[in-house]
Scaffold this active site. Sequence first.
Site, mmCIF file in Angstrom:
data_model
loop_
_atom_site.group_PDB
_atom_site.id
_atom_site.type_symbol
_atom_site.label_atom_id
_atom_site.label_comp_id
_atom_site.label_asym_id
_atom_site.label_seq_id
_atom_site.Cartn_x
_atom_site.Cartn_y
_atom_site.Cartn_z
ATOM 1 C CE1 TYR A 26 -3.627 -1.555 -5.716
ATOM 2 C CE2 TYR A 26 -3.900 -3.921 -5.475
ATOM 3 C CZ TYR A 26 -3.860 -2.661 -4.921
ATOM 4 O OH TYR A 26 -4.031 -2.496 -3.558
ATOM 5 C CB SER A 81 -0.946 0.020 1.197
ATOM 6 O OG SER A 81 -2.002 -0.869 0.976
ATOM 7 C CE LYS A 135 -3.686 0.585 -1.425
ATOM 8 N NZ LYS A 135 -4.465 0.188 -0.228
ATOM 9 C CE1 TYR A 177 -5.271 1.530 3.690
ATOM 10 C CE2 TYR A 177 -3.434 0.672 4.942
ATOM 11 C CZ TYR A 177 -4.013 0.984 3.746
ATOM 12 O OH TYR A 177 -3.342 0.764 2.598
ATOM 13 C CB VAL A 195 -0.178 -5.971 4.063
ATOM 14 C CG1 VAL A 195 -1.500 -5.543 4.614
ATOM 15 C CG2 VAL A 195 -0.177 -6.082 2.576
HETATM 16 O O1 DON Z 1 -4.221 -4.782 -2.363
HETATM 17 C C1 DON Z 1 -3.762 -5.315 -1.358
HETATM 18 O O2 DON Z 1 -4.475 -5.898 -0.552
HETATM 19 C C2 DON Z 1 -2.265 -5.224 -1.122
HETATM 20 N N1 DON Z 1 -1.557 -5.327 -2.352
HETATM 21 C C3 DON Z 1 -1.913 -3.930 -0.442
HETATM 22 C C4 DON Z 1 -2.671 -3.709 0.856
HETATM 23 C C5 DON Z 1 -1.885 -3.019 1.891
HETATM 24 O O3 DON Z 1 -0.675 -2.950 1.862
HETATM 25 C C6 DON Z 1 -2.638 -2.474 3.041
HETATM 26 N N2 DON Z 1 -1.729 -1.951 4.033
HETATM 27 N N3 DON Z 1 -1.549 -1.863 5.129
#
Ligand code: DON
Length: 307
Positions: free
Chosen positions: A191, A63, A66, A243, A261
Amino acid sequence: MCTKSELEQFVKQAKQYARFGKVADYIPALGKANPNDLSIAIYKPDGNVIDAGDTTDKVTLQSISKIITLALVLIDHGEKEVFQKVGMEPTGDPFHSIAKLEEVQPAKPLNPMINAGALAVTHMINGASVEERFWRLLQFVRKLAGNPEISYSKEVATSEFETAFLNRSLCYFLKQHGIINEDVEELMDLYTKQCAIEMTCVDLARIGLVFAMDGRDPLTGEQIMPSDVARICKTFMVTCGMYNASGEFAIKIGIPAKSGVSGGILAAVPGRFGIGIFGPALDDKGNSITGMKLLKLLSKTYSLSIF
Ligand code: DON
């Protein structure tokens, strides 16, 4: 700011919290990470780096990407067009939540940090093909980090691509409502590669430094993004970067930051330095538990809160 031995001491303290966290495994390849790993780099505008832990460890952006794609599409399209597709408000929901999409009218994701909003933003990366769009993003990341070697993990990208059913459902919802209009598999390809871009905590810190310095790389003197774009990104880092833990993070730590994550955190202390952290043990909201502990220790000890 702290010495290397003070930073090593903080890492030692923060590591004790790894046992309360858990590595992400909904992307199977991330499940291989060692929850006890913890590395940090602090990049100063004069080029000095203070680091601790194994700084050769690489982390995929997840994330954190992003915030970088948001900067790129703001440069590509401008504020007005981007915010027609994605909103500016925090959700208070987990990052993969689909719940609010039905509640808001017109049906657009509330912000670019939740997965639905990030998918809409990735959709907007200019280019004639997925390959060209990814190449443009990768070149942008390399420039921000001052490192032309940065690439992506095919293993992590494939692992997410094969299992991202929830993200696919968010894409179909967005397509139904006209927020995106491309092939969902192509968008997922782009993505998942974006999320799998990998780098060390030193690279992360250097990118954080560019945001901290309002879009200008202090080491080359290049204005990589307009200061307004950096300002918008840092504001999202404060309001939505962690978040549904963003409010508590703002009160207890008060540094614009974005988590992933994979256990990465990119933080920007305005006008002062960039911070990159890799600690894969996560709390229940998907933020690095050891990374947050480290940032808290730094913020308290050196009064880094922007508030
Ligand atoms: O889209 C997803 O679920 C992961 N590629 C990224 C999510 C993420 O890193 C949320 N972060 N804390």
